[in-house]
Design an enzyme around this catalytic site. Structure first.
Site, PDB file in Angstrom:
ATOM      1  N   GLY A 122      21.816 -86.878 -12.795  1.00  0.00           N
ATOM      2  CA  GLY A 122      21.797 -86.836 -14.247  1.00  0.00           C
ATOM      3  C   GLY A 122      21.992 -85.430 -14.773  1.00  0.00           C
ATOM      4  N   GLY A 195       8.246 -68.068   8.658  1.00  0.00           N
ATOM      5  CA  GLY A 195       7.360 -68.448   7.550  1.00  0.00           C
ATOM      6  C   GLY A 195       6.183 -69.268   8.051  1.00  0.00           C
ATOM      7  N   ALA A 196       4.976 -68.667   8.006  1.00  0.00           N
ATOM      8  CA  ALA A 196       3.767 -69.378   8.460  1.00  0.00           C
ATOM      9  C   ALA A 196       3.031 -69.968   7.268  1.00  0.00           C
ATOM     10  CB  ALA A 196       2.857 -68.438   9.236  1.00  0.00           C
ATOM     11  N   GLY A 197       3.776 -70.653   6.400  1.00  0.00           N
ATOM     12  CA  GLY A 197       3.134 -71.361   5.290  1.00  0.00           C
ATOM     13  C   GLY A 197       2.817 -72.779   5.719  1.00  0.00           C
ATOM     14  N   ASP A 327       7.431 -80.092  -9.004  1.00  0.00           N
ATOM     15  CA  ASP A 327       7.824 -78.828  -8.373  1.00  0.00           C
ATOM     16  C   ASP A 327       8.737 -77.973  -9.255  1.00  0.00           C
ATOM     17  OD1 ASP A 327       6.441 -79.650  -6.152  1.00  0.00           O
ATOM     18  OD2 ASP A 327       8.139 -79.536  -4.766  1.00  0.00           O
ATOM     19  N   HIS A 459     -24.312 -92.302   7.765  1.00  0.00           N
ATOM     20  CA  HIS A 459     -24.629 -91.627   9.029  1.00  0.00           C
ATOM     21  C   HIS A 459     -24.247 -92.527  10.195  1.00  0.00           C
ATOM     22  CE1 HIS A 459     -26.702 -89.221  12.014  1.00  0.00           C
ATOM     23  NE2 HIS A 459     -27.194 -90.366  12.496  1.00  0.00           N
TER      24      HIS A 459
HETATM   25  P1  FAD Z   1      10.818 -84.101  -5.437  1.00  0.00           P
HETATM   26  O1  FAD Z   1       9.990 -84.915  -4.538  1.00  0.00           O
HETATM   27  O2  FAD Z   1      11.539 -82.935  -4.871  1.00  0.00           O
HETATM   28  O3  FAD Z   1      11.853 -85.098  -6.085  1.00  0.00           O
HETATM   29  C1  FAD Z   1      12.838 -84.673  -6.966  1.00  0.00           C
HETATM   30  C2  FAD Z   1      13.917 -85.729  -7.008  1.00  0.00           C
HETATM   31  O4  FAD Z   1      14.797 -85.408  -8.062  1.00  0.00           O
HETATM   32  C3  FAD Z   1      14.771 -85.782  -5.739  1.00  0.00           C
HETATM   33  O5  FAD Z   1      14.795 -87.100  -5.263  1.00  0.00           O
HETATM   34  C4  FAD Z   1      16.158 -85.356  -6.207  1.00  0.00           C
HETATM   35  O6  FAD Z   1      17.224 -86.067  -5.560  1.00  0.00           O
HETATM   36  C5  FAD Z   1      16.109 -85.737  -7.677  1.00  0.00           C
HETATM   37  N1  FAD Z   1      17.026 -84.980  -8.513  1.00  0.00           N
HETATM   38  C6  FAD Z   1      17.207 -83.645  -8.546  1.00  0.00           C
HETATM   39  N2  FAD Z   1      18.136 -83.338  -9.485  1.00  0.00           N
HETATM   40  C7  FAD Z   1      18.522 -84.502 -10.030  1.00  0.00           C
HETATM   41  C8  FAD Z   1      19.440 -84.843 -11.046  1.00  0.00           C
HETATM   42  N3  FAD Z   1      20.141 -83.926 -11.702  1.00  0.00           N
HETATM   43  N4  FAD Z   1      19.608 -86.152 -11.333  1.00  0.00           N
HETATM   44  C9  FAD Z   1      18.900 -87.103 -10.677  1.00  0.00           C
HETATM   45  N5  FAD Z   1      18.012 -86.849  -9.728  1.00  0.00           N
HETATM   46  C10 FAD Z   1      17.825 -85.560  -9.413  1.00  0.00           C
HETATM   47  N6  FAD Z   1       2.994 -82.113  -0.801  1.00  0.00           N
HETATM   48  C11 FAD Z   1       1.773 -82.657  -0.682  1.00  0.00           C
HETATM   49  O7  FAD Z   1       1.076 -82.813  -1.685  1.00  0.00           O
HETATM   50  N7  FAD Z   1       1.286 -83.050   0.537  1.00  0.00           N
HETATM   51  C12 FAD Z   1       1.998 -82.908   1.668  1.00  0.00           C
HETATM   52  O8  FAD Z   1       1.542 -83.283   2.752  1.00  0.00           O
HETATM   53  C13 FAD Z   1       3.293 -82.332   1.582  1.00  0.00           C
HETATM   54  N8  FAD Z   1       4.045 -82.185   2.675  1.00  0.00           N
HETATM   55  C14 FAD Z   1       5.292 -81.679   2.569  1.00  0.00           C
HETATM   56  C15 FAD Z   1       6.045 -81.538   3.713  1.00  0.00           C
HETATM   57  C16 FAD Z   1       7.325 -81.034   3.642  1.00  0.00           C
HETATM   58  C17 FAD Z   1       8.126 -80.879   4.910  1.00  0.00           C
HETATM   59  C18 FAD Z   1       7.868 -80.682   2.374  1.00  0.00           C
HETATM   60  C19 FAD Z   1       9.276 -80.165   2.263  1.00  0.00           C
HETATM   61  C20 FAD Z   1       7.123 -80.807   1.227  1.00  0.00           C
HETATM   62  C21 FAD Z   1       5.829 -81.305   1.307  1.00  0.00           C
HETATM   63  N9  FAD Z   1       5.015 -81.438   0.183  1.00  0.00           N
HETATM   64  C22 FAD Z   1       3.767 -81.953   0.297  1.00  0.00           C
HETATM   65  C23 FAD Z   1       5.486 -81.051  -1.158  1.00  0.00           C
HETATM   66  C24 FAD Z   1       5.957 -82.295  -1.933  1.00  0.00           C
HETATM   67  O9  FAD Z   1       6.974 -82.931  -1.200  1.00  0.00           O
HETATM   68  C25 FAD Z   1       6.438 -81.897  -3.306  1.00  0.00           C
HETATM   69  O10 FAD Z   1       5.435 -81.173  -3.978  1.00  0.00           O
HETATM   70  C26 FAD Z   1       6.790 -83.128  -4.123  1.00  0.00           C
HETATM   71  O11 FAD Z   1       7.798 -83.874  -3.495  1.00  0.00           O
HETATM   72  C27 FAD Z   1       7.239 -82.729  -5.528  1.00  0.00           C
HETATM   73  O12 FAD Z   1       7.545 -83.872  -6.231  1.00  0.00           O
HETATM   74  P2  FAD Z   1       8.623 -83.864  -7.384  1.00  0.00           P
HETATM   75  O13 FAD Z   1       8.648 -85.256  -7.929  1.00  0.00           O
HETATM   76  O14 FAD Z   1       8.387 -82.751  -8.312  1.00  0.00           O
HETATM   77  O15 FAD Z   1      10.022 -83.533  -6.676  1.00  0.00           O
HETATM   78  P1  AMP Z   2       4.869 -71.900   1.727  1.00  0.00           P
HETATM   79  O1  AMP Z   2       5.007 -71.226   0.402  1.00  0.00           O
HETATM   80  O2  AMP Z   2       3.510 -72.479   2.025  1.00  0.00           O
HETATM   81  O3  AMP Z   2       5.997 -72.861   2.021  1.00  0.00           O
HETATM   82  O4  AMP Z   2       5.018 -70.725   2.799  1.00  0.00           O
HETATM   83  C1  AMP Z   2       6.137 -69.923   2.975  1.00  0.00           C
HETATM   84  C2  AMP Z   2       5.720 -68.789   3.896  1.00  0.00           C
HETATM   85  O5  AMP Z   2       6.868 -68.051   4.272  1.00  0.00           O
HETATM   86  C3  AMP Z   2       4.747 -67.791   3.256  1.00  0.00           C
HETATM   87  O6  AMP Z   2       3.675 -67.570   4.132  1.00  0.00           O
HETATM   88  C4  AMP Z   2       5.590 -66.549   3.062  1.00  0.00           C
HETATM   89  O7  AMP Z   2       4.839 -65.350   3.136  1.00  0.00           O
HETATM   90  C5  AMP Z   2       6.561 -66.670   4.223  1.00  0.00           C
HETATM   91  N1  AMP Z   2       7.798 -65.910   4.044  1.00  0.00           N
HETATM   92  C6  AMP Z   2       8.521 -65.764   2.911  1.00  0.00           C
HETATM   93  N2  AMP Z   2       9.613 -64.993   3.139  1.00  0.00           N
HETATM   94  C7  AMP Z   2       9.589 -64.663   4.462  1.00  0.00           C
HETATM   95  C8  AMP Z   2      10.437 -63.890   5.334  1.00  0.00           C
HETATM   96  N3  AMP Z   2      11.537 -63.284   4.874  1.00  0.00           N
HETATM   97  N4  AMP Z   2      10.091 -63.763   6.630  1.00  0.00           N
HETATM   98  C9  AMP Z   2       8.968 -64.374   7.119  1.00  0.00           C
HETATM   99  N5  AMP Z   2       8.125 -65.094   6.354  1.00  0.00           N
HETATM  100  C10 AMP Z   2       8.427 -65.250   5.045  1.00  0.00           C
END
Ligand code: FAD
Ligand code: AMP
Length: 481
Positions: A122, A195-197, A327, A459
């Site tokens: 969209g 990246g250790a996030g 996000d 418990h």
């Molecule tokens: P998204 O889930 O990113 O969805 C956005 C949607 O918008 C997508 O489907 C995309 O195709 C669509 N879109 C984008 N632009 C357009 C457009 N112009 N038209 C139509 N559609 C469009 N969060 C947690 O809370 N717990 C977890 O355990 C967790 N694990 C994660 C693990 C991984 C590996 C990753 C990558 C993320 C994880 N997250 C987790 C973060 C979580 O996935 C996000 O915070 C969440 O998905 C955000 O939701 P959202 O609806 O904002 O966006």
């Molecule tokens: P998150 O925001 O939890 O996904 O974590 C991302 C992680 O990547 C954070 O701990 C950052 O400090 C780390 N990070 C960001 N940029 C770099 C980089 N250039 N090299 C190594 N680690 C990075």
């Protein structure tokens, strides 16, 4: 001819699909635009979370944990298992099945609640009177013909995408982002993670448990900066025991990619140049908001300097009746935060006074042990000059934890020194993701530590550790330590 809706949601991740369903439940005519395609080319709802985020990562974390338990922990329970072997194809198929069940579930909920799924991406094309016009396009839908829809309210829920590391191209073969890191068909012998996030640690854990030698390079000199100091020390100790190699203060000088692997050149601080040779490299250096091709300028909106769509505490943008959630806006990039914002916005459009307490959104890292927290940590409270009391209880003194073999970690409760109100709860343990929900509820109701201490807890259960930590934070003493 364009179709008219009360609400059009752009994006069907946990923010968007929840907003669409809630708005429909409240009697509005709703459409949700989503053009996500899975590797098999099928259109899918659910966004990052369901397709390549929370759900598939937790499926692989569970499978890999079972594999490791069978190999390393069953013996302690008196269970002998010979010849434990990995069938990665089957593990990946199971993960795909879990994802499909969830995404198809959203399709069902859309049908049930009469939300129209507009298939494609969209983009705002303008606004007239009190309606916004949105174009929806997908090469394979409608013979590639774009569709126009009008909406009184628009909710932007376009989520985020992986942050790129300058000079490092992700091919999802040798160099992977979350998409490739969740889809590997072989366990790499040596896996590098930058990246250790949250994502780096979770996905690094999956492949380590399955047999990879994992090295994580983290730019910051502090491990899990932002997490409670005691928790991060405990997690550091446990991850190192498990064989996860984590290098802090790592400065990446460059990445060379070959046919079968990558060489990362880096140094620790100002130290000597070093190399990390790996068969696969995961880049997990954070995520950035996604507003690609959204046409924000057509409705006089612009992103801020970090790429987020600016919103107020109710997720209102500066354009009337245009909202943004999840996000793509400020705040933690967490699925439940996106969902909560989706509900709040739908209810506000319906005229309700919905709001979110951003101070009680729980965080979880699904490693082993899991790490979970809600509210503020000791460092933050000290910085604020807030007088507080701390109570801590170790799982090594909790009968259920000992019985199940999960005695690592602790719960820490922080409470206001004068009022005893709970200000933060920090947990590092198995099932911390479940335990934190009680603490979140307590904080949402502004409970005191004594309140938690006086509530009956089952418990034996891990939840007793939260009660004990709460007692330890009050003037009443812990009963079991
Ligand atoms: P998204 O889930 O990113 O969805 C956005 C949607 O918008 C997508 O489907 C995309 O195709 C669509 N879109 C984008 N632009 C357009 C457009 N112009 N038209 C139509 N559609 C469009 N969060 C947690 O809370 N717990 C977890 O355990 C967790 N694990 C994660 C693990 C991984 C590996 C990753 C990558 C993320 C994880 N997250 C987790 C973060 C979580 O996935 C996000 O915070 C969440 O998905 C955000 O939701 P959202 O609806 O904002 O966006
Ligand atoms: P998150 O925001 O939890 O996904 O974590 C991302 C992680 O990547 C954070 O701990 C950052 O400090 C780390 N990070 C960001 N940029 C770099 C980089 N250039 N090299 C190594 N680690 C990075």
């Amino acid at each position: 001819m364009s179709q008219a809706y009360d609400v059009v949601v752009i994006g069907a991740g946990p923010g968007g699909y929840i907003a669409a369903i809630r708005a429909a439940q409240l009697g509005m005519r709703v459409a949700c635009v989503e053009g996500w395609r899975n590797p098999d080319g099928e259109l899918a709802l659910g966004g990052t979370c369901l397709n390549v985020g929370c759900i598939p990562s937790k499926a692989l974390l569970a499978s890999s944990e079972n594999f490791e338990l069978a190999r390393e922990s069953f013996d302690a329970h008196g269970i002998g298992v010979d010849g434990v072997r990995l069938d990665l194809a089957k593990m990946q198929k199971r993960k795909a099945g879990v994802v499909q069940k969830m995404t198809k579930g959203i399709e069902f909920l859309f049908r049930k609640n009469k939300v129209t799924w507009l298939k494609g991406f969209g983009c705002f094309v303008g606004h007239e009177d009190d309606a916004y016009r949105i174009e929806v396009a997908d090469d394979e839908v409608n013979g590639g013909q774009a569709q126009l829809v009008d909406a009184k309210h628009v909710i932007i829920a376009t989520g985020s995408k992986p942050r790129a590391l300058p000079g490092v191209d992700v091919d999802n073969r040798v160099v992977c982002d979350n998409v490739g890191a969740l889809a590997m068909t072989e366990v790499p012998k040596r896996l590098g993670v930058i990246g250790a996030g949250v994502i780096g640690l979770e996905l690094g854990s999956v492949w380590r448990r399955l047999g990879a030698e994992v090295t994580v390079l983290e730019a910051l000199p502090t491990f899990l900066a932002g997490v409670d100091e005691g928790v991060r020390k405990e997690a550091w100790k446990r991850f190192r025991e498990q064989g996860l190699r984590i290098e802090l203060d790592a400065r990446i000088a460059g990445v060379e990619v070959g046919a079968d692997g990558a060489r990362v050149r880096y140094s620790i601080g100002d130290g000597e140049p070093q190399v990390l040779d790996c068969d696969r490299l995961v880049v997990s250096v954070g995520r950035v908001p996604n507003t690609d091709g959204l046409g924000l300028d057509a409705v006089d909106l612009a992103v801020d300097e970090r790429g987020f769509v600016p919103v107020d505490e109710y997720c209102r943008t500066s354009a009337p009746n245009v909202w943004a959630i999840g996000d793509v806006v400020r705040g933690p990039m967490l699925a439940h935060k996106a969902e909560d914002e989706g509900v709040m916005v739908a209810e506000r459009i319906a005229g309700q006074d919905a709001r979110i307490d951003y101070g009680t959104i729980p965080w979880v890292i699904y490693t082993s042990p899991e790490i979970a927290w809600v509210g503020r940590n000791e460092e933050q409270l000290k910085k604020e000059g807030r007088a507080f009391k701390a109570g801590q209880f170790p799982f090594s003194a909790n009968g259920r934890a000992l019985g199940s073999g999960h005695s690592a970690g602790f719960v820490k409760v922080l409470a206001d020194a004068a009022t005893d109100e709970v200000l933060g709860v920090h947990i590092v343990s198995a099932a911390a993701s479940e335990l934190i929900a009680e603490a979140t509820l307590a904080m949402e109701f502004r409970a005191s530590a004594e309140d938690i201490g006086r509530v009956s807890h089952p418990h034996p259960s891990m939840s007793e550790a939260l009660r004990e930590a709460a007692l330890a934070a009050t003037d009443r003493r812990s009963l079991n330590s």
